[in-house]
Design a protein around this motif. Structure first.
Motif, mmCIF file in Angstrom:
data_model
loop_
_atom_site.group_PDB
_atom_site.id
_atom_site.type_symbol
_atom_site.label_atom_id
_atom_site.label_comp_id
_atom_site.label_asym_id
_atom_site.label_seq_id
_atom_site.Cartn_x
_atom_site.Cartn_y
_atom_site.Cartn_z
ATOM 1 N N LEU A 1 0.864 -1.188 0.038
ATOM 2 C CA LEU A 1 0.196 0.060 -0.019
ATOM 3 C C LEU A 1 0.930 1.195 -0.071
ATOM 4 O O LEU A 1 1.760 1.304 0.748
ATOM 5 N N GLU A 2 0.587 2.135 -0.872
ATOM 6 C CA GLU A 2 1.341 3.500 -1.017
ATOM 7 C C GLU A 2 0.903 4.326 0.114
ATOM 8 O O GLU A 2 -0.415 4.470 0.363
ATOM 9 N N SER A 3 1.689 4.649 1.048
ATOM 10 C CA SER A 3 1.369 5.892 1.715
ATOM 11 C C SER A 3 0.322 5.118 2.941
ATOM 12 O O SER A 3 -0.850 5.720 3.102
ATOM 13 N N PRO A 4 0.622 4.012 3.678
ATOM 14 C CA PRO A 4 -0.709 3.289 4.449
ATOM 15 C C PRO A 4 -0.998 4.199 5.531
ATOM 16 O O PRO A 4 -2.328 3.988 5.741
ATOM 17 N N ASP A 5 -0.153 4.965 6.314
ATOM 18 C CA ASP A 5 -0.718 6.102 7.091
ATOM 19 C C ASP A 5 -1.634 7.041 6.592
ATOM 20 O O ASP A 5 -2.656 7.203 7.120
ATOM 21 N N ASP A 6 -1.560 7.681 5.539
ATOM 22 C CA ASP A 6 -2.300 8.584 4.860
ATOM 23 C C ASP A 6 -3.380 7.799 4.457
ATOM 24 O O ASP A 6 -4.803 8.464 4.632
ATOM 25 N N PHE A 7 -3.604 6.646 4.073
ATOM 26 C CA PHE A 7 -4.765 5.994 3.840
ATOM 27 C C PHE A 7 -5.682 5.579 5.043
ATOM 28 O O PHE A 7 -6.715 5.865 5.141
ATOM 29 N N TYR A 8 -5.014 5.225 5.962
ATOM 30 C CA TYR A 8 -5.756 5.021 7.331
ATOM 31 C C TYR A 8 -6.555 6.133 7.953
ATOM 32 O O TYR A 8 -7.535 6.177 8.095
ATOM 33 N N GLU A 9 -5.806 7.283 7.658
ATOM 34 C CA GLU A 9 -6.092 8.527 8.225
ATOM 35 C C GLU A 9 -7.369 9.110 7.287
ATOM 36 O O GLU A 9 -8.434 9.360 7.787
ATOM 37 N N LEU B 1 -9.307 6.821 5.685
ATOM 38 C CA LEU B 1 -10.485 5.936 6.100
ATOM 39 C C LEU B 1 -11.181 6.394 7.114
ATOM 40 O O LEU B 1 -12.281 6.330 7.281
ATOM 41 N N ILE B 2 -10.277 6.608 8.420
ATOM 42 C CA ILE B 2 -11.023 7.235 9.617
ATOM 43 C C ILE B 2 -11.771 8.178 9.149
ATOM 44 O O ILE B 2 -12.834 8.445 9.817
ATOM 45 N N ASP B 3 -11.342 9.420 8.450
ATOM 46 C CA ASP B 3 -12.029 10.411 8.326
ATOM 47 C C ASP B 3 -13.238 10.185 7.531
ATOM 48 O O ASP B 3 -14.186 10.918 7.717
ATOM 49 N N THR B 4 -13.065 9.336 6.803
ATOM 50 C CA THR B 4 -14.261 9.001 5.831
ATOM 51 C C THR B 4 -15.492 8.543 6.916
ATOM 52 O O THR B 4 -16.721 8.892 6.608
ATOM 53 N N HIS B 5 -15.289 7.760 7.709
ATOM 54 C CA HIS B 5 -16.323 7.347 8.818
ATOM 55 C C HIS B 5 -16.631 8.529 9.959
ATOM 56 O O HIS B 5 -17.499 8.180 10.614
ATOM 57 N N ARG B 6 -15.805 9.219 10.143
ATOM 58 C CA ARG B 6 -15.927 10.443 11.127
ATOM 59 C C ARG B 6 -17.600 10.928 11.122
ATOM 60 O O ARG B 6 -18.275 11.254 10.000
ATOM 61 N N ASP B 7 -18.169 10.913 12.211
ATOM 62 C CA ASP B 7 -19.429 11.431 12.485
ATOM 63 C C ASP B 7 -20.709 10.384 11.696
ATOM 64 O O ASP B 7 -21.738 10.868 11.671
ATOM 65 N N LEU B 8 -20.144 9.311 11.687
ATOM 66 C CA LEU B 8 -21.265 8.277 10.978
ATOM 67 C C LEU B 8 -21.789 7.402 12.073
ATOM 68 O O LEU B 8 -20.920 7.071 13.074
ATOM 69 N N GLY B 9 -23.120 7.206 11.942
ATOM 70 C CA GLY B 9 -23.479 6.206 12.897
ATOM 71 C C GLY B 9 -23.114 4.714 12.615
ATOM 72 O O GLY B 9 -22.475 4.512 11.549
#
Length: 65
Positions: A8-16, A18-26
């Motif tokens: 995976l290219e830039s795994p830490d950036d991808f993880y961030e 992914l987490i941002d995409t889920h932020r504020d979702l039930g």
């Protein structure tokens, strides 16, 4: 063949991202987002053999018997 070594290219950036995409979702919204993401990536991969390898590995690695 399923690639299982780090690839995976830039795994830490991808993880961030992914987490941002889920932020504020039930919980239900988050599960639905994950399902859509899996289907989009499966379509991108395209190979049923590779997808079956990934499914088997994901199921086996999630077991804590």
């Amino acid at each position: 063949m399923l690639i299982t070594e780090p690839h995976l290219e830039s795994p830490d950036d991808f993880y961030e991202a992914l987490i941002d995409t889920h932020r504020d979702l039930g919980s239900a919204e988050s599960h639905a987002l994950n399902a859509r993401l899996v289907l989009l990536l499966a379509n991108h991969i395209g190979s049923l053999a590779v997808l079956k390898q990934a499914l088997a590995l994901a199921r086996a690695s999630g077991r804590h018997d």
